[in-house]
Design an enzyme around this catalytic site. Sequence first.
Site, PDB file in Angstrom:
ATOM      1  N   CYS A 148       0.841  -1.188   0.000  1.00  0.00           N
ATOM      2  CA  CYS A 148       0.000   0.000   0.000  1.00  0.00           C
ATOM      3  C   CYS A 148       0.886   1.252   0.000  1.00  0.00           C
ATOM      4  O   CYS A 148       2.069   1.181   0.320  1.00  0.00           O
ATOM      5  CB  CYS A 148      -0.921   0.005   1.210  1.00  0.00           C
ATOM      6  SG  CYS A 148      -0.060  -0.153   2.774  1.00  0.00           S
ATOM      7  N   CYS A 179       2.741   2.005   3.118  1.00  0.00           N
ATOM      8  CA  CYS A 179       3.862   1.109   3.416  1.00  0.00           C
ATOM      9  C   CYS A 179       5.130   1.611   2.742  1.00  0.00           C
ATOM     10  O   CYS A 179       6.217   1.581   3.326  1.00  0.00           O
ATOM     11  CB  CYS A 179       3.551  -0.306   2.942  1.00  0.00           C
ATOM     12  SG  CYS A 179       1.940  -0.901   3.492  1.00  0.00           S
TER      13      CYS A 179
END
Lengths: 346, 79
Positions: free
Chosen positions: B10, B13
């Site tokens: 994501c 992240c």
Amino acid sequence: MENEKFKIAGENWQIWLPVLLLPVWWLVYKNLGVAADWFVFSLLGMTKGTHLAEALWFFVFEFPKVMLLLTLIIFFVGIIRTFFTPERTRKALEGKKTFTGNVMASSLGIVTPFCSCSAIPLFLGFVESGIPLGVTFSFLIAAPMINEVAVILLYGMFGWKVAAIYVGTGLVIAIFAGWVIGLFKLEKWVEPWVYEMHVGNGGEEEKLTFKHRILRGYKAVKEIVGKVWLYVALGILVGAGAHGYVPEDFMAALMGKSAWYSVPLSVLIGIPLYSNAAGIVPIVSVLIEKGASLGTALAFMMSVIGLSLPEMVILRKVLKLPLIFTFIGVVGTGILIVGFLFNAIF
Amino acid sequence: MEIKVLGTGCAKCKSLEKLTNEAITELGITATVEKVEDILKIMQFGVMSTPALVIDKKVMFSGRLPSAAELKEIILKNQ
């Protein structure tokens, strides 16, 4: 030491700022109607009652109103959510019987931070610690469907009654859909590797100070409002256009009470449609204004937000297709019942 | 020290990995930063929401992206 300046992230004034801003917020919020009147009719000199003036007024009033509500409530939701981590939710649900577990999972689904990107790790974590499949589903249904943005927008554009109806019926659907899925005993349709993996215990919990929690509130506002404002603007823009130009009973034939098929049709259309609450609520508000019935509009909205194709694709990694279709079927049926029920009552 | 950034891919992240690398350079700390993307390995830490930060096998936080200042604070505390 150089390190001293890193000791506390954030400044003390950031704790007091909200207290100072709250009266300002209240003043602005209370005077939005007057401001919109002044802007459209005095500053721009438009005539009351014309299509363009109505549409423009709608936008100038609704957009700041919804943004103000979002900012305020997301700030508090951000703080409240620091108390509800997924790890704590899992612990709370461990060893709970079905139904009690379904009720708890659905309620916790509302307050626990959730995004569809973390659906898989959540699912794995829940199932691994022995939480029944049906209870896990109650959580996975409630978490995306009853989210703070949807509720705030519903409150802002329809008032607290509709917002409460949405939360209430959403909860009932999540509880019963999860319970029904639990009754079917569908563990065989979970990918087998899920039960074979080893899950760690997550270690110690973060210790948060009051200041940390306040800072999380700011962070939530920055992240969520920063992400949804464009959808809100677009949704209200479409809403404003329709408000000014579309005839009053335009949707009555298609989505009105007399058209029984409108509820299933709305649910079906809603499944592949993927939008977040921020974009869909302003549009639903116009549908209702133009003659769509509350039950049909509610069913459409729940289907768009609660049953999303991207989430199904993500869940396919851990669930076999029959279980995904059961999931869609059970939740869809729940939404249908809510739609018909509200069309019958109101 | 051994730092692991847990995240499937994501946007947050990736930001956490970048922030962590920057923090270490700025603080002048010697540490290895490893990105763990395999969901099975992430689950072994008991983490249910990403991104998460692990320092020397201990989970520091999960499910959020801290500010640069807070991240530095966390790294310094766990040196």
